[in-house]
Scaffold this motif. Structure first.
Motif, PDB file in Angstrom:
ATOM      1  N   ALA A 183       0.847  -1.193   0.000  1.00 44.75           N
ATOM      2  CA  ALA A 183       0.000   0.000   0.000  1.00 44.75           C
ATOM      3  C   ALA A 183       0.882   1.242   0.000  1.00 44.75           C
ATOM      4  CB  ALA A 183      -0.897  -0.010   1.232  1.00 44.75           C
TER       5      ALA A 183
ATOM      6  N   LEU B  34       1.732   2.362   5.475  1.00 45.37           N
ATOM      7  CA  LEU B  34       1.478   1.234   6.366  1.00 45.37           C
ATOM      8  C   LEU B  34       0.139   1.421   7.062  1.00 45.37           C
ATOM      9  CD1 LEU B  34       5.118   1.084   7.666  1.00 45.37           C
ATOM     10  CD2 LEU B  34       3.938  -0.786   6.496  1.00 45.37           C
TER      11      LEU B  34
ATOM     12  N   GLN C  44      -0.862   3.361  10.355  1.00 40.50           N
ATOM     13  CA  GLN C  44      -0.696   4.806  10.510  1.00 40.50           C
ATOM     14  C   GLN C  44      -2.031   5.525  10.590  1.00 40.50           C
ATOM     15  OE1 GLN C  44       2.180   5.749   7.425  1.00 40.50           O
ATOM     16  NE2 GLN C  44       3.865   5.085   8.754  1.00 40.50           N
TER      17      GLN C  44
ATOM     18  N   PRO D 149       8.168   0.624  -4.623  1.00 34.15           N
ATOM     19  CA  PRO D 149       8.751  -0.720  -4.636  1.00 34.15           C
ATOM     20  C   PRO D 149       8.235  -1.559  -3.475  1.00 34.15           C
ATOM     21  CG  PRO D 149      10.476   0.969  -4.580  1.00 34.15           C
ATOM     22  CD  PRO D 149       9.185   1.677  -4.420  1.00 34.15           C
ATOM     23  N   MET D 150       8.153  -2.850  -3.669  1.00 33.97           N
ATOM     24  CA  MET D 150       7.614  -3.683  -2.602  1.00 33.97           C
ATOM     25  C   MET D 150       8.693  -4.280  -1.695  1.00 33.97           C
ATOM     26  SD  MET D 150       8.058  -7.017  -3.893  1.00 33.97           S
ATOM     27  CE  MET D 150       6.729  -8.000  -3.196  1.00 33.97           C
TER      28      MET D 150
ATOM     29  N   SER E 112      12.472  -3.164   0.592  1.00 28.64           N
ATOM     30  CA  SER E 112      13.222  -2.010   1.084  1.00 28.64           C
ATOM     31  C   SER E 112      14.531  -1.816   0.341  1.00 28.64           C
ATOM     32  CB  SER E 112      13.490  -2.158   2.580  1.00 28.64           C
ATOM     33  OG  SER E 112      14.153  -3.369   2.841  1.00 28.64           O
TER      34      SER E 112
ATOM     35  N   SER F 287       5.924  -6.268   7.710  1.00 28.99           N
ATOM     36  CA  SER F 287       5.970  -4.823   7.949  1.00 28.99           C
ATOM     37  C   SER F 287       4.612  -4.304   8.392  1.00 28.99           C
ATOM     38  CB  SER F 287       6.400  -4.087   6.686  1.00 28.99           C
ATOM     39  OG  SER F 287       7.679  -4.497   6.284  1.00 28.99           O
TER      40      SER F 287
ATOM     41  N   GLY G 148      17.585   4.951  -0.709  1.00 26.46           N
ATOM     42  CA  GLY G 148      16.595   5.875  -1.248  1.00 26.46           C
ATOM     43  C   GLY G 148      15.243   5.234  -1.421  1.00 26.46           C
ATOM     44  N   VAL G 149      15.068   4.091  -0.761  1.00 28.56           N
ATOM     45  CA  VAL G 149      13.814   3.351  -0.887  1.00 28.56           C
ATOM     46  C   VAL G 149      13.187   3.268   0.505  1.00 28.56           C
ATOM     47  CG1 VAL G 149      12.837   1.111  -1.545  1.00 28.56           C
ATOM     48  CG2 VAL G 149      14.835   1.992  -2.744  1.00 28.56           C
ATOM     49  N   PRO G 150      11.877   3.422   0.619  1.00 28.04           N
ATOM     50  CA  PRO G 150      11.272   3.272   1.954  1.00 28.04           C
ATOM     51  C   PRO G 150      11.600   1.920   2.567  1.00 28.04           C
ATOM     52  CG  PRO G 150       9.648   4.108   0.393  1.00 28.04           C
ATOM     53  CD  PRO G 150      10.878   3.760  -0.399  1.00 28.04           C
ATOM     54  N   THR G 151      11.626   1.851   3.885  1.00 31.90           N
ATOM     55  CA  THR G 151      12.086   0.633   4.530  1.00 31.90           C
ATOM     56  C   THR G 151      11.015  -0.426   4.676  1.00 31.90           C
ATOM     57  OG1 THR G 151      11.709   1.683   6.664  1.00 31.90           O
ATOM     58  CG2 THR G 151      13.940   1.770   5.770  1.00 31.90           C
ATOM     59  N   SER G 152       9.875  -0.224   4.077  1.00 32.67           N
ATOM     60  CA  SER G 152       8.934  -1.334   3.966  1.00 32.67           C
ATOM     61  C   SER G 152       8.276  -1.259   2.603  1.00 32.67           C
ATOM     62  CB  SER G 152       7.876  -1.294   5.074  1.00 32.67           C
ATOM     63  OG  SER G 152       6.733  -0.567   4.645  1.00 32.67           O
ATOM     64  N   GLY G 153       7.635  -2.341   2.209  1.00 29.38           N
ATOM     65  CA  GLY G 153       6.926  -2.368   0.930  1.00 29.38           C
ATOM     66  C   GLY G 153       5.632  -1.586   0.969  1.00 29.38           C
ATOM     67  N   ALA G 154       5.382  -0.895   2.055  1.00 31.39           N
ATOM     68  CA  ALA G 154       4.203  -0.023   2.134  1.00 31.39           C
ATOM     69  C   ALA G 154       4.618   1.294   2.779  1.00 31.39           C
ATOM     70  CB  ALA G 154       3.092  -0.708   2.918  1.00 31.39           C
ATOM     71  N   GLY G 155       5.779   1.755   2.396  1.00 32.89           N
ATOM     72  CA  GLY G 155       6.193   3.086   2.815  1.00 32.89           C
ATOM     73  C   GLY G 155       6.994   3.111   4.092  1.00 32.89           C
ATOM     74  N   TRP G 156       7.123   4.286   4.660  1.00 33.61           N
ATOM     75  CA  TRP G 156       7.981   4.531   5.818  1.00 33.61           C
ATOM     76  C   TRP G 156       7.265   4.300   7.134  1.00 33.61           C
ATOM     77  CZ3 TRP G 156      13.022   5.331   4.964  1.00 33.61           C
ATOM     78  CH2 TRP G 156      13.419   5.784   3.703  1.00 33.61           C
ATOM     79  N   PRO G 157       7.802   3.443   7.982  1.00 35.40           N
ATOM     80  CA  PRO G 157       7.191   3.244   9.292  1.00 35.40           C
ATOM     81  C   PRO G 157       7.364   4.483  10.175  1.00 35.40           C
ATOM     82  CG  PRO G 157       9.016   1.704   8.927  1.00 35.40           C
ATOM     83  CD  PRO G 157       9.002   2.645   7.776  1.00 35.40           C
ATOM     84  N   SER G 158       6.542   4.538  11.221  1.00 36.34           N
ATOM     85  CA  SER G 158       6.583   5.692  12.123  1.00 36.34           C
ATOM     86  C   SER G 158       7.640   5.561  13.212  1.00 36.34           C
ATOM     87  CB  SER G 158       5.237   5.875  12.830  1.00 36.34           C
ATOM     88  OG  SER G 158       4.182   5.984  11.894  1.00 36.34           O
TER      89      SER G 158
END
Lengths: 365, 375, 372
Positions: A175, A178, A181, A209-210, A212, A232, B207-217
């Motif tokens: 998505a 996460l 959030q 990308p899926m 990290s 995640s 340069g890539v978010p650390t999960s496949g669904a964006g940046w964790p909090s």
């Protein structure tokens, strides 16, 4: 030259000697035209004259060996999973399914224009109700929502979430943010209020990308990597306190795998002990949240056929209620019906997986 | 496990086996401490003016400054891990370690100006040699390379790769593309030719978010989720056919845990059994490449709630016994003490010796210096 | 609507000046057409897992194939897929000297790099057999798997000398800014073969198309494409690509051009203060800009008052030698050669250069026999 695995024919089914709940049956929208009865004139015209013919992304490329068992393509030429009759024959009758939950992986989350995504989601939901739920009492369904805009997703849940056949909401695991959030709270508020299950499902077309470390080259890698995205999401759900904010919310993980759970539990629990200051609302061990509020569909097993190891994993899961039977029709996971369950289950484990866990989780009486 | 580190040279701890610590983090005494190691004035000036520019939006505050334990600050000032004498006292001497492998975490490969990243890598390597490897014969390290650029990494390997103190390359785990992809192949070719394993440490950022669904909090998500990045890389190395192309290449996964190993092996094999037509380069099952080419350090040690489940892990992937290598992660807050990190269960025969010293001696080709005779 | 045949007569009567169309989009009749040019392994791959780009990145075009409604050939084939119809509607209708093809088949954005290379080769063979060989007025870009330097060099070595290919063919959205080192092997080979780098609107590199994520609408994607061009121009110049490869030329296709002079000023202003960071630049950025970039005209810039077009030219007079006419046939935003230029008195020689001579010089195309 390499050996190309041949997708086997769909298994003839199996009589487990008891009724079964199948928590993952994929139905497929045959074409955008099939949705026309459920779309306004504006959208029909848009589809007919523009390049838009529905979402272009799919987590299951039609030509991939795992996407469709041999024999699941209907005679009318539609895609596998588009025929109610075949699903009756090859799933509901074949496996003595008392209740089957339909998951429609129509990738509305890949549509950037919010109203287009919302219109398509609504159309699919109306199609599911009219052409599946109304015609087959054994079926239930997961409704689609336009996930990129949580408020619009909540609106769609208001619209059809009360239908007795709708039991959960489709949330692709890849998505744009996460799901723990805060921006998603309107969505989960609506899900909880309607007593639906929030289901995280394999796939998703976020544009990001899926993994990290960017985009994997191969489908087989992406397929394997998908488990990480589920992990995640679990980290997010627990760390953000979503389950305390919405105390009766239930989450189902569909097609995620689950043999990775023990290591995940140990790690998350251990780290939480050292880092909990940042997330004071997390009041118990993270693994306890998972066990209490989440369930996992059975396929893919990702386990060797070794009864000793199977029982080790079950012991490490430390929960009898986590797993729910699924065929994941028409996807290819097992070659023979015997392989649909892990080997060496006890009678009690079998009964819970085949029926009891899903029945109590979804509230099927 | 909570342990207080030694504060005096009289405080020594006994262990059954000699110890090789696979993960020690040296730090700079001050931000300017690296300046003199730059190989040219031009790059020294760049370092002092514009400096490192990485990827924004990634900063996740650690729970402790420098992620360091509170008792690891040297008495003479300076950050934890910056003082060799104090490291000797608290770690190398305290447990009479045979060797320690340094992992400097300085993000040289995550800077966007690749040439600067190369200059920074060289400076870090010179600093390692001058201030750690030369004065302390028990230390070894990873050669830092700017791995997002193949040719410049090869140049650094050719420049300093033969220095005996470097026992592996030093890379970080989150990269701009999965590590099996062709842009990284020149590095593997050079590493394989010199018999240098790839040492891949958690962290980094491409340069890539650390999960496949964006940046964790939260840091807890970032920290716990680190091991999933290793899953991506293991899959990529294997499915891209790296070990067919570079059959002698070895990979060390550092600080990512290892409880995830068996389930990933099963998942890869299950997927490959059906989708192998896509990756004809692979001649064997993914789990076979996994078992043959990967080593893992143990910190943070896996702590199942029921101790014998640790042994189950070793049964589910028996090859782990020959591939796990002990590490403390000194001076970080989640330090594993050599005499207090293993679960209180009966371990397979020979496992403890392999874990504490045998596997690392073999991988890094380190001559034995210490033999214990007491039990 | 003027019929195509009438148009040809009008064109021949009216035109004293030549026309070279620098942006024409040929299309496959259907995806299976490529199989002829693929090995068995890749045929199976195409039908199996198939092309996988970047999920969640597509903006549906307003028209099927983004094509004008009258460009569907008789018989139901997709727009741009029929050579005879293209001759009729375009090459003959406007009595063109030459047309330069830009196949938008996404080869460079395929994540499996070996497949990207096989696909690119297949497209190039298809171009040769179906377009370049039968129609002497056509030229094209050599499609390359530009995200992999070694595989790109291989394709350049394989087909780069074919006289029909006048440039490489890339798309503007790439996985890294195009000035970065990963692409330098391609530039080395392109420079050696005398092939400009043709970069067209579109493509995908795995990143959101803005610095603040994914927009919602195609209009944002389309209008915002010029920002992608700007980022690439900045990267080429500041990374020192033209110091490394002084003979390299870059063609920006379908990105507009009103922004070019202003970008030159901005780059120069920043460079004056920050030049210490980029000592490899020996000259002001705008000098590299003027020397190394060519730009196609479609979509033509249309200021509300036509004389503002002249003001724009004054901001960057060098553009007179760098602009190259294009129709973008068969897309919906087609620029008609008879209508495209603004209705003002243009500088002497401007029309001839823009409509044909700049392209003729860049692509080293002959003068047509019988032309004054």
């Amino acid at each position: 030259m390499t050996v190309q695995p041949v997708t086997p024919p769909v298994a003839r089914g199996h009589n487990f000697g008891q009724p079964v709940i199948d928590t993952d049956i994929h139905c497929t929208v045959p074409s955008a035209q099939a949705l026309f009865p459920y779309l306004s004139a504006h959208w029909r015209e848009y589809i007919s004259t523009s390049a838009f013919k529905g979402p272009v992304d799919t987590p299951y490329p039609s030509g991939a060996p795992t996407s469709a068992l041999d024999g699941t393509r209907p005679a009318d030429g539609g895609p596998p999973g588009s025929s109610l009759q075949l699903i009756r024959e090859q799933v509901l009758d074949a496996w003595s399914v008392e209740i089957g939950i339909l998951n429609c992986s129509y990738s509305v989350d890949g549509i950037a224009a919010p109203d287009t995504a919302a219109a398509m989601a609504s159309a699919v939901n109306d199609w599911l109700i009219a052409e599946w739920l109304d015609k087959e009492p054994r079926l239930r369904a997961t409704m689609l929502v336009p996930t990129r805009v949580p408020e619009m997703a909540a609106k769609e849940i208001e619209r059809v979430g009360g239908h007795p056949g709708i039991v959960q909401v489709m949330l692709p695991v890849v998505a744009q943010a996460l799901y723990g959030q805060r921006r998603w709270w309107p969505l989960f508020e609506a899900i909880e209020r309607h007593n639906l299950v929030a289901s995280f499902q394999f796939g998703g077309a976020s544009g990001f990308p899926m993994t990290s470390s960017g985009w994997p080259s191969h489908y087989v890698e992406e397929y394997v990597d998908m488990a990480q995205v589920f992990q995640s999401q679990l980290l997010s759900i627990v760390s953000e306190g979503l389950l305390d904010k919405f105390p009766t919310l239930r989450l189902a993980m569909i097609e995620s795998g689950w043999s990775w759970l023990p290591g995940f539990f140990w790690r998350f629990d251990k780290v939480w002990k050292g880092l909990r200051r940042e997330t004071p609302w997390v009041k118990m061990l993270p693994s306890e949240y998972v066990k209490e509020r989440m369930r996992f569909s059975l396929q893919p097993l990702d386990l060797p056929r070794d009864p000793v190891i199977v029982q080790q994993i079950f012991e490490q899961l430390d929960s009898d209620t986590l797993l729910m039977f699924s065929t994941d029709y028409p996807h290819w996971h097992f070659d023979t019906p015997e392989e649909a369950l892990p080997v060496g289950l006890t009678e009690a484990q079998r009964a819970r997986i085949l029926y009891d866990n899903a029945a109590s989780f979804y509230g099927f009486s | 496990m909570v342990v207080t580190l030694p504060r005096s040279s009289a405080d020594r701890r006994q262990t059954k086996y000699p110890i090789i610590d696979g993960d020690i983090h040296p730090t700079l005494k001050s931000p300017r401490a690296l300046d003199k190691y730059f190989l040219t004035d031009e790059w020294r000036q760049y370092h002092q003016s514009i400096g490192g520019r990485g990827f924004t939006g990634t900063s996740v505050p650690r729970t402790y400054p420098n992620a360091a334990r509170v008792d690891a600050y040297p008495p003479n000032g300076g950050p934890a891990g910056s003082d060799l004498d104090f490291m000797r006292l608290q770690l190398l001497d305290a447990w009479d370690m045979e060797y320690g492998i340094l992992q400097p975490l300085m993000g040289a490969a995550s800077v966007r100006n690749l040439e600067y990243g190369a200059a920074l890598s060289s400076a870090i390597n010179e600093w390692q040699i001058a201030e750690w490897l030369i004065p302390e014969p028990r230390l070894r390290s990873g050669l830092v390379v700017p791995y997002e650029d193949g040719p410049m990494s090869v140049a650094e390997i050719e420049r300093r790769g033969s220095y005996p103190g470097f026992v592996q390359l030093m890379m970080a785990m989150r990269t701009s593309e999965p590590l099996g992809r062709p842009k990284y192949w020149p590095i593997y070719e050079a590493a394989e030719a010199r018999g240098l394993p790839l040492g891949i440490h958690v962290g980094g950022g491409g340069g890539v978010p650390t999960s496949g669904a964006g940046w964790p909090s939260y840091y807890i998500e970032d920290h716990t989720g680190q091991s999933t990045a290793f899953h991506t890389q293991v899959s990529s190395f294997i499915f891209e056919g790296i070990f067919e192309r570079f059959p002698k290449l070895k990979v060390v996964l550092i600080e990512g845990g290892f409880a995830w190993v068996p389930s990933l092996a099963w998942r890869m094999d299950a997927a490959w059994s059906k989708l192998r037509g896509e990756v004809p380069k692979l001649q064997r099952k993914p789990s076979e490449y996994f078992a043959e080419h990967f080593w893992l350090t143990t910190q943070p040690m896996e702590e199942p709630p029921v101790p014998h489940q640790f042994v189950q892990l070793l049964e589910q992937a028996p090859w782990l016994q020959d591939k796990l290598m002990f590490a403390t992660d000194y001076p970080h807050w989640d330090f594993d003490a050599p005499d207090a990190c293993l679960p209180d269960v009966e371990l397979p025969d020979g496992f403890e010796e392999k874990l504490m010293v045998g596997n690392a001696r073999k991988l890094y080709r380190l001559p034995a210096r210490i033999e214990r005779t007491h039990a | 609507m003027v019929l195509a045949a009438e148009r040809t007569d009008v064109a021949r009567a009216k035109r004293r000046l030549a026309v070279i169309d620098c942006d024409i989009h040929p299309n496959l009749e259907n995806p299976g057409v490529l199989d002829k040019y693929l090995s068995k392994r890749w045929q199976e791959y195409r039908k199996g897992v198939g092309g996988r780009g970047f999920a969640g990145s597509y903006y549906p075009r307003a028209f099927p194939n983004a094509a004008r409604t009258d460009s569907h050939p008789p018989g139901g084939k997709p727009p741009g897929s029929d050579l005879d119809f293209m001759r009729q509607q375009l090459l003959d209708a406007y009595d063109m000297d030459f047309g330069v093809l830009q196949p938008l088949l996404g080869s460079g954005g395929l994540r499996n790099l070996e497949w990207s290379a096989a696909h690119a080769s297949a497209v190039n063979e298809w171009q040769i057999e179906n377009w370049l060989d039968p129609e002497p007025r056509l030229r094209s870009g050599l499609v390359v798997p530009y995200e992999d330097g070694d595989l790109t060099v291989k394709e350049i070595e394989r087909r780069g000398k074919h006289p029909g290919f006048v440039q490489l063919m890339l798309a503007i959205r790439t996985s890294e800014p195009l000035g970065r080192r990963k692409y330098w092997k391609m530039y080395e080979a392109a420079e050696a073969y005398g092939l400009p780098i043709g970069i067209h609107f579109g493509g995908q590199g795995g990143y959101p198309i803005t610095g603040a994520g994914w927009p919602s609408y195609y209009v944002e994607d389309h209008a915002g494409m010029s920002t992608a061009f700007q980022a690439q121009v900045i990267s080429y110049i500041t990374e020192g690509v033209f110091e490394q490869f002084p003979g390299l030329k870059v063609v920006l296709i379908e990105g507009g051009f009103a922004w070019l002079p202003v970008l030159g000023w901005r780059l120069d202003a920043a460079w004056r203060k920050l030049k210490a960071e980029v000592p490899h630049l020996k000259r002001a950025p705008s000098e590299y800009l003027k020397e190394h970039f060519w730009v196609t005209t479609q979509p033509m810039e249309e200021p509300p008052r036509p004389e503002q077009f002249l003001e724009m030219l004054d901001m960057g007079p060098w553009m007179m030698d760098r602009l190259m006419f294009a129709t973008d046939y068969p897309h919906w935003d087609f620029d008609d050669p008879f209508e495209a230029l603004p209705k003002v008195k243009l500088p002497d020689g401007f029309e001839a250069k823009v409509m044909a001579e700049n392209a003729r010089a860049l692509y080293k195309l002959p003068v047509r026999a019988g032309r004054a």
